[in-house]
Design an enzyme around this catalytic site. Structure first.
Site: not given
Ligand code: UDP
Length: 354
Positions: A203
């Site tokens: 994303h």
């Molecule tokens: N996550 C979730 N469902 C999904 C995709 C990700 O619960 O369909 C969780 C994942 O386990 C992690 C978090 O969302 O704890 C990560 O979020 P994201 O990828 O949006 O953000 P980033 O870590 O890149 O800032």
């Protein structure tokens, strides 16, 4: 002590779930939800599943460009900070909500605590990198997940106090991953066999905002050598529709698309996957903790230790490199990188001692 915590998006709900309960045992916390992620799939489910207290205040700010979103958050936060009379503002990670909370508090003379301070991709084209660097510059207390993060901050000569506490996301992951591993019914519900499928998330603006990059991402996912499950972030879904790539992705044999999943379902799918392909920061760490090889769809990462340990490979959107990474045997060693699952306790202690 009264702490105003500002959260707004999915990974921040996970991080706050680790800290908030412990903080509320020893201080007063007022939780503000900026509204950055406001729908059930990206917000409500995380509060419910992870036992995060309902936000006391909702700003309802979502959508628009990063700059306009930040401006609206600042405008909404300023009167609240004064009203709440907070002694400190607590922010997590690297989003618009992080920078809004940090900047507004700093301007109001309220001390700023930044959890997950010092992470760097050294890629200033990423909006998250700007948010991290500026929030760290404003913070009075910088709570780091790793020694690398603390070194980054020292190299930048930040003025706040630096402390390595470990990663609060690890606290949550360690709590849930043991049971997640045993839930074979979760992959089965998608017709997937434990150990025989790939889990995909993507994303980041750099991967989905332009039709060229998004097209390359779709090509890569369609050519993966095993069945793949891809929970679609709303931003990705929107861009796929805007750039007329949704049909191509949905038509790829072996690729199953879903809505974004709740934390527990996602965790079960991650722990039982053969490998994960992602551009998420949080997912790279969670894969490492679960002992699942990670292929990162970026040219750089803030979580460099997972790459150095041999469990994470940076491939950007290069299919040949992704395939090669998926064929490699994972290392036999998996040292503890981001703490022992008690980072939140250390965060709370450091905040109280501030
Ligand atoms: N996550 C979730 N469902 C999904 C995709 C990700 O619960 O369909 C969780 C994942 O386990 C992690 C978090 O969302 O704890 C990560 O979020 P994201 O990828 O949006 O953000 P980033 O870590 O890149 O800032």
């Amino acid at each position: 002590m009264r702490v105003l915590t500002v959260v707004g998006n999915r990974p921040q709900f996970v991080k706050a779930a680790a800290v908030s309960r412990l903080l509320r045992e020893r201080a007063e916390e007022v939780l503000v939800h900026t509204g950055q992620h406001h729908d059930d799939a990206l917000s409500r489910v995380f509060f419910e599943e992870l036992g995060l207290a309902r936000a006391e205040l909702q700003l309802g700010v979502a959508g628009g460009s990063n700059t306009s979103q930040l401006a609206r958050m600042l405008g909404a936060l300023e009167p609240l900070l004064a009203e709440v009379g907070a002694d400190a503002a607590l922010v997590y990670g690297d989003t618009n909500s992080t920078l809004a909370g940090a900047l507004c508090a700093a301007q109001s003379g309220v001390r700023v605590v930044h959890v997950e301070a010092g992470m760097r991709s050294f890629d200033r084209s990423m909006p998250e990198e700007t948010n991290r660097v500026l929030s760290d510059d404003l913070a009075d207390l910088l709570l780091c997940a790793s020694d690398t993060a603390a070194e980054n901050l020292r190299a930048e000569s930040v003025v706040g106090r630096i402390e390595v506490v470990g990663d609060v996301m690890v606290d949550v992951a360690l709590r849930w991953q043991a049971s997640a591993r045993t839930r074979a019914e979760v992959p089965a519900a998608y017709g997937l066999e434990p150990g025989a499928y790939l889990l995909v998330t993507a994303h980041r603006a750099g991967n989905v905002d332009t039709p060229q990059r998004l097209g390359a991402l779709v090509d890569l996912i369609c050519a993966l050598p095993a069945p793949a499950l891809f929970p679609l972030h709303p931003r990705t879904r929107q861009r796929l529709q805007e750039h007329a790539l949704m049909e191509r992705l949905a038509g790829c044999a072996g690729v199953t698309l879903t809505e974004p999943l709740g934390y527990l379902e996602f965790s079960a799918l991650l722990c039982q996957a053969r490998a994960v392909l992602t551009d998420s920061g949080g997912v790279q760490k969670e894969a490492y903790l679960a002992g699942v090889p990670c292929v990162t769809l970026r040219a750089n990462t803030e979580w460099v230790e997972t790459v150095q340990a041999g469990w994470n490979t940076l491939v950007d959107l290069d299919l040949a490199r992704a395939r090669a990474a998926l064929e490699r045997e994972p290392p036999t060693q998996r040292p503890q990188l981001y703490g022992d699952g008690r980072a939140a306790e250390r965060c709370v202690q450091a905040i109280l001692e501030m």
